[in-house]
Design an enzyme around this catalytic site. Structure first.
Site, PDB file in Angstrom:
ATOM      1  N   CYS A  36      34.994  49.954  33.699  1.00 18.88           N
ATOM      2  CA  CYS A  36      35.247  48.754  32.797  1.00 18.88           C
ATOM      3  C   CYS A  36      34.762  49.373  31.290  1.00 18.88           C
ATOM      4  O   CYS A  36      35.183  48.836  30.472  1.00 18.88           O
ATOM      5  CB  CYS A  36      34.724  47.474  33.069  1.00 18.88           C
ATOM      6  SG  CYS A  36      32.856  47.326  32.670  1.00 18.88           S
ATOM      7  N   CYS A 109      28.912  43.093  36.600  1.00 17.20           N
ATOM      8  CA  CYS A 109      28.014  42.626  35.236  1.00 17.20           C
ATOM      9  C   CYS A 109      26.550  42.321  35.296  1.00 17.20           C
ATOM     10  O   CYS A 109      25.850  42.890  34.318  1.00 17.20           O
ATOM     11  CB  CYS A 109      28.790  41.407  34.418  1.00 17.20           C
ATOM     12  SG  CYS A 109      30.800  41.499  34.558  1.00 17.20           S
TER      13      CYS A 109
END
Ligand code: FES
Length: 162
Positions: A36, A109
């Protein structure tokens, strides 16, 4: 992402804790996720308490993802007062604290925050035994890392996709 989680993330982002570099940090960890493009750097300052080394303060900088910023904000509060071993024993879902369970697409995350913590607290990231200069230079920012070449480079640990 459900609206409850989005609301909790927005609440954490409205008043992020421990944002920014920690000039006199004892340890720094930088990680990136090549999927990402997110990067996160964590600074840690220790203190002695009851004969043990504990985390006095931790701060972070991050590019991009709101979830990683929210987790880092909560995690840097959570690890305060813990020994490095206690902090390293925390799982990504524990670091996310009151955000609660993250959806599968956002678990990485919190793993990014866990990775930065591991990078900072790992022996390789430990401070050198060389005497500190009278006025220690400020730790570089993430932006500095990208824009200013450094001798030996910056160690960025790219996490494996889990
Ligand atoms: Fe990759 Fe959050 S989307 S760290």
């Amino acid at each position: 992402m459900n609206s409850d989680l989005q609301k909790r993330i927005q609440e954490a982002l409205a008043n992020p804790q421990n944002l920014g570099e920690l000039a006199d940090a004892d340890a720094v960890g930088t990680v990136g996720n090549s999927d990402c493009g997110e990067m996160l750097r964590l600074w840690v300052k220790f203190r002695q308490q009851d004969g043990k080394q504990v985390i006095d303060r931790a701060t972070f900088q991050s590019f991009g993802c709101e979830t990683a910023i929210a987790v880092a904000s909560l995690a840097t509060e959570l690890i305060r007062g813990k020994t490095p071993a206690e902090a390293l024993a925390l799982k990504p879902e524990e670091l996310a604290g009151e955000l609660g369970p993250l959806p599968p697409m956002k678990i990485h995350c919190s793993q990014l925050v866990e990775g930065a913590l591991r990078a900072a607290l790992s022996p390789a990231a430990a401070p050198t035994t060389a005497p500190a200069p009278a006025t220690a230079p400020a730790a570089p920012t993430l932006l500095d890392s990208f824009t200013q070449p450094k001798p030996g480079g910056v160690k960025i640990t790219f996490l494996d996709a889990r």
